[in-house]
Every structure is written in C-alpha cells, then in structure tokens.
Design a protein around this motif. Structure first.
Motif, PDB file in Angstrom:
ATOM      1  N   ARG B  28       0.848  -1.205   0.000  1.00 19.78           N
ATOM      2  CA  ARG B  28       0.000   0.000   0.000  1.00 19.78           C
ATOM      3  C   ARG B  28       0.881   1.252   0.000  1.00 19.78           C
ATOM      4  O   ARG B  28       0.656   2.183  -0.772  1.00 19.78           O
ATOM      5  CB  ARG B  28      -0.917  -0.007   1.226  1.00 19.78           C
ATOM      6  CG  ARG B  28      -1.956   1.097   1.180  1.00 19.78           C
ATOM      7  CD  ARG B  28      -2.935   0.999   2.350  1.00 19.78           C
ATOM      8  NE  ARG B  28      -2.305   1.291   3.630  1.00 19.78           N
ATOM      9  CZ  ARG B  28      -2.232   0.444   4.663  1.00 19.78           C
ATOM     10  NH1 ARG B  28      -2.742  -0.763   4.563  1.00 19.78           N
ATOM     11  NH2 ARG B  28      -1.644   0.800   5.793  1.00 19.78           N
ATOM     12  N   GLN B  59      -3.043  -9.412  -2.865  1.00 21.68           N
ATOM     13  CA  GLN B  59      -4.388  -8.922  -2.550  1.00 21.68           C
ATOM     14  C   GLN B  59      -4.346  -7.422  -2.271  1.00 21.68           C
ATOM     15  O   GLN B  59      -5.260  -6.679  -2.637  1.00 21.68           O
ATOM     16  CB  GLN B  59      -4.949  -9.679  -1.340  1.00 21.68           C
ATOM     17  CG  GLN B  59      -5.145 -11.158  -1.632  1.00 21.68           C
ATOM     18  CD  GLN B  59      -5.618 -11.939  -0.412  1.00 21.68           C
ATOM     19  OE1 GLN B  59      -5.447 -11.500   0.722  1.00 21.68           O
ATOM     20  NE2 GLN B  59      -6.203 -13.100  -0.643  1.00 21.68           N
ATOM     21  N   THR B  63      -6.739  -4.086  -3.583  1.00 20.92           N
ATOM     22  CA  THR B  63      -7.496  -3.191  -2.701  1.00 20.92           C
ATOM     23  C   THR B  63      -6.885  -1.786  -2.669  1.00 20.92           C
ATOM     24  O   THR B  63      -7.602  -0.791  -2.698  1.00 20.92           O
ATOM     25  CB  THR B  63      -7.577  -3.760  -1.274  1.00 20.92           C
ATOM     26  OG1 THR B  63      -6.256  -4.089  -0.821  1.00 20.92           O
ATOM     27  CG2 THR B  63      -8.421  -5.019  -1.235  1.00 20.92           C
TER      28      THR B  63
END
Lengths: 196, 196
Positions: B28, B59, B63
């Motif tokens: 992220r 994953q 997201t």
C-alpha cells in the motif's frame, strides 16, 4: 556416465571433456588493464585462496604482477557482498589504501562498492574496481563495473559437443579439452571520469 | 521441535511463533508513493502469483489500487534478473507502457533495469521503478532503487524471543505473533531527476 567439466578442471574427476576458462589470461589482462591506467598498488580479493590454493587465477596474479612490475597483494575474501563489505571497509579506510582493487568475482566487487559508498570514496577517482565473471547486474551499477566475461554460448556449444562425442565413443578415450578465452569489458569503474 | 516462521505465515505449520512482515502495508505504501508522484498506470510484477495466490501482498495491490484510484495490472514474473528481463522488454517496448513498475522483489527490478537499458528508456524519466525487500545491492545501482525494507535486527530479536518462550513453555500454547512494519526507502529510481 560421461562428465564434462566447465570452468576449472576438477582434480580426481575422470572427465570425458573439460571446457576450461583461461583464468590465467583473464587475470593477466585485468592486471594489464589496471597497469595501463597507471595503477601500481593493487589489492586482489579472491574467494578461492583457501578452497583451491592451486587455482591458476591466483597463480597468475603472482606471475603477472612480477612481469608487469605491479605491487599486488592477494587477500582471501568471502564470495558475497556481505562477506566482502567489512573486509573492504578495513582495506580502504586507511591512508595507505591501494589505488585499485581486482575482485575475482563480481559479487566481491559489490561489497567493495558498498564499502566505498560508506567511506565516501569515489569509484574510480579514489579507487578503481574491477570484477571477474561479468554478472548481468554489474553493468547496471553506478558506475558500471569493469569485468571479464566468458563466451557462454561457445561454452555450451563445446560442452554439448564433448558430451555427444563421449556418448558415441567406444572404449576409453583421451579427455577432450578446450580453453575458452576471456573478454575484458572495460567500464566506468576503471575508465570513468576521474580515472587515472 | 519449536518452529518460528518469518515473513509469510506458513499454512499447515503448527508454529510456536510467527514473525509476519506486513506485506499489505508495504504494498500500500509503495503504491501511495507512486501515486503521490503522479503515476496512474502501474504494472506490478509478482513472483508469487502462481505459488501463493492468496498472499496478502498481491491482494493488497487490488485493494490499494481501488482505494487510490490507480490502474494497476499484476503480471506474474520469475524471481530473477534473467527471468524478468525478457518480460519487461515486452511490457516496456510499446507506446502504451505503464509509467511505473512496482516489482515485488528487488531481483525482478534488476531485470527491469536491464530491459530499460536495452530499450534506451531512462529511469525514472520514462518509467519509474520500485522494488521490494531492499537487497544491499539495490542502493548501488544507477539510479539507486527505491525499495521497501524490513527491520531485520528487530525480526531476529522477536524470532529469538519467541523460540526461547516456546522452549520454556509447558504444554500447548497459543501461537505467538508479531507483525513487522515496512519502511519505504525512496531513492532516485522513483524520485530522481526527470521524475514526475
């Protein structure tokens, strides 16, 4: 089982063929390259001092240094960045540091780069660095690393030919042997801005 | 035998302890870094798509990309310079190339560097490149590689503590668990001259 060795010949192995890298010539040409740039005090970092004390690469350092009038010192070194870094820190920290370091594997040279970065030494201004084996990452470094490369396509071709010959042979045969010539690839770590 | 896993937790292993890298946060923050520099079309090269399809790093790409409004494409890639180089050549040769590549291991990034060199693409002008894991060689590249590092001293301390606790425990215990935070090290491969 037919065996073909690549690189160094393996003592005690009854090989059908040997594709031998001309390490002696590779080392000699590396030292000639550094000598032609004006270097006289050269440290040679070698991973093979303890494992293969008779290896021709290390013997070539001694004979080539004498022939070229160079002050070469061979220092045993682990075969990795993390192994050579602390050693290079010690070698390069003092005022009496060598003007050039020849590393008998590119991995060793990476640790010399790391040490130079930590010590604020510029390559090749403060110390020239040359590797051996020309790993694909070496040309991506800052500065790109001078190294010695072997023609791998030729190696594969010769080794395959030896295997085919050995499998087709009837009865014991003399060992097939071919010597692969080195190619010195001069890059900025020895010839760049600030080089002698 | 007491087992402590480091990095990803291992399914099916009854570990006494798990020192888990916060890959989700690492990914992220990498994408946030690239997004803050203005990148919108980002290719993510991952070695784990086939081996660990449920891994949180991959994953997290999905997201985080949605949350940040980024157009991210995950492409499976071999875990090496020689594996990623041909893939990167194909990805970067066209006019529709991504403006940034996030590589989920530094080794993959080395192949992207090699491909950029062959294609005459400048890093980060033409394409920004970020790695993951911060191998010691990455800061030596031209340009130095932006990457994400884990505090290995802390990892060793926690893992050792878990092992000592597990060996001293009597009877079955709950799995000990600690999450290690990532640290993004921004270098010139994303922030250098010519970066957005």
């Amino acid at each position: 089982v037919a065996t073909v060795t690549i690189g160094d010949a393996l003592p005690g192995v009854d090989a059908a063929g040997e594709v031998v890298f001309d390490h002696e010539r590779g080392v000699r040409e590396s030292l000639e390259h550094l000598g032609a740039l004006g270097h006289r005090r050269i440290t040679v970092l070698s991973w093979a001092v303890e494992t293969s004390p008779d290896r021709e690469a290390e013997q070539a350092v001694v004979t080539s240094a004498a022939a070229l009038g160079l002050d070469c010192r061979i220092v045993p070194c682990a075969y990795s960045l993390n192994g050579s870094r602390p050693l290079a820190l010690g070698l390069l920290a003092g005022e009496d540091r060598p003007s050039a370091v020849l590393c008998l594997s590119d991995s060793i040279a990476y640790g010399v780069y790391a040490a130079c970065a930590e010590l604020g030494l510029s390559i090749p201004d403060d110390v020239a660095v040359a590797g051996f084996g020309d790993h694909p990452i070496s040309r991506l470094l800052a500065p790109p690393l001078t190294s010695t490369v072997w023609d791998i396509d030729r190696v594969a071709e010769v080794a395959t030919g030896f295997l085919v010959q050995a499998m087709a042979a009837e009865g014991p045969q003399a060992t097939l042997r071919e010597r692969i010539d080195p190619v010195l690839v001069a890059r900025a770590s020895t010839t760049g801005p600030g080089a002698r």
